[in-house]
Motif scaffolding. Structure first.
Motif, PDB file in Angstrom:
ATOM      1  N   ALA A  42       0.819  -1.215   0.000  1.00  4.67           N
ATOM      2  CA  ALA A  42       0.000   0.000   0.000  1.00  4.67           C
ATOM      3  C   ALA A  42       0.851   1.263   0.000  1.00  4.67           C
ATOM      4  O   ALA A  42       0.421   2.308  -0.509  1.00  4.67           O
ATOM      5  CB  ALA A  42      -0.936  -0.007   1.206  1.00  4.67           C
ATOM      6  N   GLU A  43       2.068   1.200   0.557  1.00  5.92           N
ATOM      7  CA  GLU A  43       2.948   2.366   0.589  1.00  5.92           C
ATOM      8  C   GLU A  43       3.318   2.841  -0.811  1.00  5.92           C
ATOM      9  O   GLU A  43       3.653   4.007  -1.016  1.00  5.92           O
ATOM     10  CB  GLU A  43       4.241   2.036   1.352  1.00  5.92           C
ATOM     11  N   HIS A  44       3.273   1.934  -1.786  1.00  7.16           N
ATOM     12  CA  HIS A  44       3.617   2.278  -3.166  1.00  7.16           C
ATOM     13  C   HIS A  44       2.409   2.752  -3.959  1.00  7.16           C
ATOM     14  O   HIS A  44       2.572   3.282  -5.064  1.00  7.16           O
ATOM     15  CB  HIS A  44       4.207   1.056  -3.874  1.00  7.16           C
ATOM     16  N   VAL A  45       1.220   2.551  -3.437  1.00  5.08           N
ATOM     17  CA  VAL A  45       0.007   2.814  -4.218  1.00  5.08           C
ATOM     18  C   VAL A  45      -0.284   4.302  -4.331  1.00  5.08           C
ATOM     19  O   VAL A  45      -0.629   4.804  -5.398  1.00  5.08           O
ATOM     20  CB  VAL A  45      -1.196   2.063  -3.598  1.00  5.08           C
ATOM     21  N   GLY A  46      -0.157   5.037  -3.219  1.00  6.77           N
ATOM     22  CA  GLY A  46      -0.438   6.464  -3.218  1.00  6.77           C
ATOM     23  C   GLY A  46      -1.846   6.768  -2.750  1.00  6.77           C
ATOM     24  O   GLY A  46      -2.789   6.011  -2.997  1.00  6.77           O
ATOM     25  N   ARG A  47      -1.975   7.912  -2.077  1.00  6.15           N
ATOM     26  CA  ARG A  47      -3.269   8.297  -1.495  1.00  6.15           C
ATOM     27  C   ARG A  47      -4.369   8.367  -2.561  1.00  6.15           C
ATOM     28  O   ARG A  47      -5.467   7.840  -2.373  1.00  6.15           O
ATOM     29  CB  ARG A  47      -3.119   9.645  -0.788  1.00  6.15           C
ATOM     30  N   ALA A  48      -4.097   9.006  -3.661  1.00  3.96           N
ATOM     31  CA  ALA A  48      -5.129   9.208  -4.677  1.00  3.96           C
ATOM     32  C   ALA A  48      -5.590   7.897  -5.303  1.00  3.96           C
ATOM     33  O   ALA A  48      -6.742   7.785  -5.745  1.00  3.96           O
ATOM     34  CB  ALA A  48      -4.615  10.151  -5.767  1.00  3.96           C
ATOM     35  N   GLN A  49      -4.696   6.910  -5.342  1.00  2.00           N
ATOM     36  CA  GLN A  49      -5.021   5.635  -5.985  1.00  2.00           C
ATOM     37  C   GLN A  49      -5.579   4.597  -5.018  1.00  2.00           C
ATOM     38  O   GLN A  49      -6.021   3.530  -5.454  1.00  2.00           O
ATOM     39  CB  GLN A  49      -3.776   5.054  -6.666  1.00  2.00           C
ATOM     40  N   MET A  50      -5.562   4.883  -3.717  1.00  2.00           N
ATOM     41  CA  MET A  50      -6.002   3.877  -2.748  1.00  2.00           C
ATOM     42  C   MET A  50      -7.455   3.447  -2.941  1.00  2.00           C
ATOM     43  O   MET A  50      -7.763   2.249  -2.841  1.00  2.00           O
ATOM     44  CB  MET A  50      -5.778   4.368  -1.319  1.00  2.00           C
ATOM     45  N   PRO A  51      -8.390   4.350  -3.228  1.00  2.00           N
ATOM     46  CA  PRO A  51      -9.765   3.876  -3.461  1.00  2.00           C
ATOM     47  C   PRO A  51      -9.844   2.867  -4.611  1.00  2.00           C
ATOM     48  O   PRO A  51     -10.556   1.865  -4.516  1.00  2.00           O
ATOM     49  CB  PRO A  51     -10.525   5.164  -3.778  1.00  2.00           C
ATOM     50  N   GLU A  52      -9.106   3.116  -5.695  1.00  2.00           N
ATOM     51  CA  GLU A  52      -9.094   2.180  -6.824  1.00  2.00           C
ATOM     52  C   GLU A  52      -8.455   0.858  -6.414  1.00  2.00           C
ATOM     53  O   GLU A  52      -8.927  -0.222  -6.800  1.00  2.00           O
ATOM     54  CB  GLU A  52      -8.326   2.784  -8.002  1.00  2.00           C
ATOM     55  N   TYR A  53      -7.375   0.936  -5.637  1.00  2.00           N
ATOM     56  CA  TYR A  53      -6.677  -0.268  -5.177  1.00  2.00           C
ATOM     57  C   TYR A  53      -7.607  -1.136  -4.334  1.00  2.00           C
ATOM     58  O   TYR A  53      -7.740  -2.348  -4.560  1.00  2.00           O
ATOM     59  CB  TYR A  53      -5.457   0.149  -4.368  1.00  2.00           C
ATOM     60  N   VAL A  54      -8.275  -0.512  -3.371  1.00  2.00           N
ATOM     61  CA  VAL A  54      -9.171  -1.258  -2.490  1.00  2.00           C
ATOM     62  C   VAL A  54     -10.340  -1.828  -3.280  1.00  2.00           C
ATOM     63  O   VAL A  54     -10.751  -2.984  -3.064  1.00  2.00           O
ATOM     64  CB  VAL A  54      -9.672  -0.358  -1.337  1.00  2.00           C
ATOM     65  N   ALA A  55     -10.886  -1.053  -4.195  1.00  2.00           N
ATOM     66  CA  ALA A  55     -12.012  -1.539  -5.000  1.00  2.00           C
ATOM     67  C   ALA A  55     -11.610  -2.753  -5.825  1.00  2.00           C
ATOM     68  O   ALA A  55     -12.388  -3.718  -5.967  1.00  2.00           O
ATOM     69  CB  ALA A  55     -12.519  -0.429  -5.907  1.00  2.00           C
ATOM     70  N   GLN A  56     -10.392  -2.735  -6.371  1.00  2.00           N
ATOM     71  CA  GLN A  56      -9.922  -3.870  -7.162  1.00  2.00           C
ATOM     72  C   GLN A  56      -9.760  -5.116  -6.293  1.00  2.00           C
ATOM     73  O   GLN A  56     -10.202  -6.208  -6.672  1.00  2.00           O
ATOM     74  CB  GLN A  56      -8.586  -3.506  -7.830  1.00  2.00           C
ATOM     75  N   LEU A  57      -9.157  -4.957  -5.116  1.00  2.17           N
ATOM     76  CA  LEU A  57      -8.972  -6.122  -4.243  1.00  2.17           C
ATOM     77  C   LEU A  57     -10.321  -6.652  -3.758  1.00  2.17           C
ATOM     78  O   LEU A  57     -10.520  -7.866  -3.675  1.00  2.17           O
ATOM     79  CB  LEU A  57      -8.079  -5.762  -3.054  1.00  2.17           C
ATOM     80  N   ARG A  58     -11.212  -5.752  -3.434  1.00  2.00           N
ATOM     81  CA  ARG A  58     -12.542  -6.175  -2.986  1.00  2.00           C
ATOM     82  C   ARG A  58     -13.249  -6.974  -4.083  1.00  2.00           C
ATOM     83  O   ARG A  58     -13.889  -7.994  -3.816  1.00  2.00           O
ATOM     84  CB  ARG A  58     -13.365  -4.949  -2.598  1.00  2.00           C
ATOM     85  N   ALA A  59     -13.121  -6.515  -5.334  1.00  2.00           N
ATOM     86  CA  ALA A  59     -13.768  -7.215  -6.446  1.00  2.00           C
ATOM     87  C   ALA A  59     -13.173  -8.602  -6.667  1.00  2.00           C
ATOM     88  O   ALA A  59     -13.868  -9.516  -7.137  1.00  2.00           O
ATOM     89  CB  ALA A  59     -13.642  -6.381  -7.718  1.00  2.00           C
ATOM     90  N   LEU A  60     -11.898  -8.772  -6.324  1.00  2.00           N
ATOM     91  CA  LEU A  60     -11.234 -10.060  -6.526  1.00  2.00           C
ATOM     92  C   LEU A  60     -11.552 -11.079  -5.433  1.00  2.00           C
ATOM     93  O   LEU A  60     -11.278 -12.270  -5.597  1.00  2.00           O
ATOM     94  CB  LEU A  60      -9.714  -9.852  -6.598  1.00  2.00           C
ATOM     95  N   LEU A  61     -12.116 -10.616  -4.315  1.00  2.00           N
ATOM     96  CA  LEU A  61     -12.426 -11.506  -3.192  1.00  2.00           C
ATOM     97  C   LEU A  61     -13.800 -12.148  -3.366  1.00  2.00           C
ATOM     98  O   LEU A  61     -14.760 -11.486  -3.768  1.00  2.00           O
ATOM     99  CB  LEU A  61     -12.439 -10.726  -1.881  1.00  2.00           C
ATOM    100  N   ARG A  62     -13.895 -13.400  -3.005  1.00  2.46           N
ATOM    101  CA  ARG A  62     -15.205 -14.051  -2.945  1.00  2.46           C
ATOM    102  C   ARG A  62     -15.936 -13.576  -1.689  1.00  2.46           C
ATOM    103  O   ARG A  62     -15.306 -13.097  -0.740  1.00  2.46           O
ATOM    104  CB  ARG A  62     -15.045 -15.568  -2.899  1.00  2.46           C
ATOM    105  N   PRO A  63     -17.271 -13.691  -1.621  1.00  2.00           N
ATOM    106  CA  PRO A  63     -17.978 -13.382  -0.385  1.00  2.00           C
ATOM    107  C   PRO A  63     -17.438 -14.226   0.775  1.00  2.00           C
ATOM    108  O   PRO A  63     -17.234 -15.436   0.634  1.00  2.00           O
ATOM    109  CB  PRO A  63     -19.430 -13.744  -0.708  1.00  2.00           C
TER     110      PRO A  63
END
Length: 427
Positions: free
Chosen positions: A276-297
């Protein structure tokens, strides 16, 4: 009769002007052998007039760092004692970016340089410095790849000397300060696996997989099927070799891939360790959304990241860390991180602080670097070894002082069963 000022006396005044303090808390040795400063204090050796020229052109943290990396400034004695004295002084002791000297201090610094014959063109930065300003838009895929390559493609031989056999480049978990580094790293990997609830056949995505240590541990100990992704060709090459040597090629897939390109969901668990330290503040919402989409319920996400404890800051491209260590890196506060991670369908299960553990880890890495100094220089360059020594020692002191923390945040995606009642399930 007034004592004639030595080279070291003048250098002490110049360093005081840079730091914003009447007298530096160090003993200075000039290039002529003269000494000045409080007796018994750590000794900082100024090897050449070029060090002073660097400070005239860049009178702050970056100028000091350039001089040290280039060998124009050197440390005599314990690196931690020297850096602790420096970071306690004047502007370096302040929270946030280092303020520049006042115009009066700049004039005094210039006067010292004139008196000591240190006036001239700005010296070229050491070869280890990088400026990604022309490498494209900040946190674009190409620029992220360039930033990762600068830090992680230093050479696998170099990292083996610094990290030891575990080849884990993140905070270990120490049972006691006397615990060995390799045992502490194994304990961290196992803690992550337990928090993620890994079981035989569980599908794990390890984002920023490094040299494959987490993937190998999860596959060997828990029977997980692992996809590990990195942007570093060097890391991927060694990770694949280690996976093959462990006989786990049927369970582990190491890829050179951007997290934004992963599309073979769903995963039962995702580990994001030091990513996450490499992702950047502005990109964190996109990062989290991508990981969330990749997770099963019901799947779990563990985010292990360094957090800045001294308030929100804007990234400064002219700091030592930005130019030499983590270009485009950005630290968030813990509260901001948790706020970005949690959502209507990502529930926070646990937050664990490991600040003191990282200080112990960094000190262990510095010991390994110093023990293997000649080999580390041969594997990279003396400047690179100096960069790592400076950044790891300075970061250890920052963790010990509480300026930075490192935290594991565990989350579970809703819709797939209830989490354990207590955290005793993974402690």
């Amino acid at each position: 009769m007034t004592r004639q000022r030595t080279v070291a006396d003048r250098l002490a005044a110049a360093l005081g002007a840079v730091l914003g303090t009447a007298e530096p808390p160090l003993r200075l040795r000039g290039w002529d052998g003269s000494l000045a400063g409080p007796p018994g204090a750590p000794v900082l050796a100024i090897r050449s007039r070029r060090a002073l020229r660097r400070l005239v052109w860049s009178p702050g943290q970056l100028g000091l760092a350039r001089a040290y990396v280039a060998g124009d400034i050197d440390i005599e004695g314990d690196v931690f004692a020297t850096f602790a004295a420096l970071r306690s002084a004047g502007r370096l002791g302040e929270t946030g970016p280092m303020a520049p000297p006042t115009w009066r201090e700049r004039l005094g610094l210039l006067g010292t340089a004139v008196a000591l014959g240190a006036i001239g063109p700005e010296p070229a930065p050491p070869a280890e410095e990088v400026d990604l300003g022309r490498a494209g838009r900040r946190h674009s895929r190409s620029r992220d790849a360039a930033a990762v390559a600068h830090h992680y493609d230093v050479g696998n031989d170099f990292y083996e000397l610094v990290l030891g056999p575990s080849m884990v480049y993140s905070c270990a978990v120490w049972a006691t300060p006397e615990t060995g580094l390799d045992a502490a790293q194994e304990a961290k990997l196992d803690l992550v696996c337990r928090k993620l609830g890994l079981t035989e056949g569980a599908r794990l995505l390890d984002v920023g997989c490094g040299w494959g240590s987490m993937a190998i541990h999860a596959a060997q100990r828990y029977g997980a099927e692992v996809v590990g992704i990195t942007l570093s060709e060097e890391q991927a090459r060694m990770a694949r070799k280690r996976v093959a040597e462990a006989g786990l090629t049927d369970r582990i897939d190491i890829r050179v891939q951007d997290y934004r390109s992963v599309d073979d969901e769903p995963f039962d668990a995702i580990s994001s360790i030091g990513m996450a330290e490499h992702v950047g503040r502005a990109q964190m919402p996109e990062y989290v959304a991508q990981l969330r989409a990749l997770l099963r319920p019901g799947g779990r996400l563990l985010n292990h990241a360094i957090n800045w404890n001294a308030g929100t800051t804007t990234p400064d491209p002219d700091t030592f860390i930005a130019r030499y260590v983590f270009p485009d890196g950005e630290l968030l506060g813990l509260g901001e991180t948790v706020g970005l991670l949690e959502s209507a369908d990502l529930e926070v299960l646990d937050v664990e602080a490991l600040r003191q553990h990282y200080a112990l880890t960094l000190r262990a890495w510095v010991r390994l670097l110093e023990q293997n100094w000649s080999a580390a220089v041969a594997a990279s360059s003396e400047g690179r070894a100096r960069v790592w020594r400076l950044y790891m020692a300075a970061c250890a002191l920052a963790f010990e002082a509480g300026d930075m923390g490192v935290n594991q945040v565990l989350l579970q995606k809703t819709g797939g069963g209830q989490p354990p009642l207590r955290r005793t399930a993974w402690v």
